[in-house]
Scaffold this active site. Sequence first.
Site, PDB file in Angstrom:
ATOM      1  N   GLY A  28      74.868  50.115  48.400  1.00  0.00           N
ATOM      2  CA  GLY A  28      75.073  49.695  49.772  1.00  0.00           C
ATOM      3  C   GLY A  28      74.514  48.292  49.939  1.00  0.00           C
ATOM      4  O   GLY A  28      73.775  47.794  49.080  1.00  0.00           O
ATOM      5  N   TYR A  29      74.861  47.676  51.058  1.00  0.00           N
ATOM      6  CA  TYR A  29      74.465  46.284  51.306  1.00  0.00           C
ATOM      7  C   TYR A  29      73.596  46.185  52.538  1.00  0.00           C
ATOM      8  O   TYR A  29      73.989  46.602  53.624  1.00  0.00           O
ATOM      9  CB  TYR A  29      75.713  45.404  51.447  1.00  0.00           C
ATOM     10  CG  TYR A  29      76.404  45.236  50.131  1.00  0.00           C
ATOM     11  CD1 TYR A  29      76.079  44.182  49.300  1.00  0.00           C
ATOM     12  CD2 TYR A  29      77.334  46.169  49.685  1.00  0.00           C
ATOM     13  CE1 TYR A  29      76.672  44.048  48.062  1.00  0.00           C
ATOM     14  CE2 TYR A  29      77.928  46.045  48.449  1.00  0.00           C
ATOM     15  CZ  TYR A  29      77.596  44.984  47.635  1.00  0.00           C
ATOM     16  OH  TYR A  29      78.176  44.857  46.406  1.00  0.00           O
ATOM     17  N   LEU A  30      72.409  45.615  52.358  1.00  0.00           N
ATOM     18  CA  LEU A  30      71.535  45.316  53.490  1.00  0.00           C
ATOM     19  C   LEU A  30      72.039  44.079  54.217  1.00  0.00           C
ATOM     20  O   LEU A  30      71.797  43.913  55.402  1.00  0.00           O
ATOM     21  CB  LEU A  30      70.092  45.102  53.019  1.00  0.00           C
ATOM     22  CG  LEU A  30      69.393  46.343  52.469  1.00  0.00           C
ATOM     23  CD1 LEU A  30      68.085  45.964  51.796  1.00  0.00           C
ATOM     24  CD2 LEU A  30      69.165  47.361  53.577  1.00  0.00           C
TER      25      LEU A  30
END
Length: 155
Positions: A28-30
């Site tokens: 996932g991407y912050l």
Amino acid sequence: MIEIERKFLVKNTAYKTAAHSHTQIIQGYLNTDPLRTVRIRIKNQTGFITIKGKSNASGTTRFEWEKEIPYQEAMALIPLCEEGTIEKTRYLIKTGKHTIEVDEFHGVNKGLILAEIELDSENESFSKPDWLGQEVTGDKRYYNSYLSKNPFTHW
């Protein structure tokens, strides 16, 4: 901390018989800002945090910093990520002095199979297996950060 890689579509599943290993990946991407992406990745029972900078004009080269983090910390960070998690199986295939990473995507990106090869220079030659298809280096649609928000099955 500079990553030089080229990316290709994959024509068929012949890479599976050539693979010497494979692993499950969730990421996932912050942050998905094109100037700096921050990714959390879980490979099997190991966590990683990665920061990538903006790609150069050809899309082959950019800053990349990655650090292993405890699995429990990665699991705690995944729910904080922006909407859109990537799920894939990564196959590793040795070709000459290089290793090609083939990602077979699952979930909302099912049907997409991409291959990446890291190089020492942008113009370095390498042995291309028959199953490598069209080059998509620099095509932002094939960046994982883009796929997390714009799934392949919605194109």
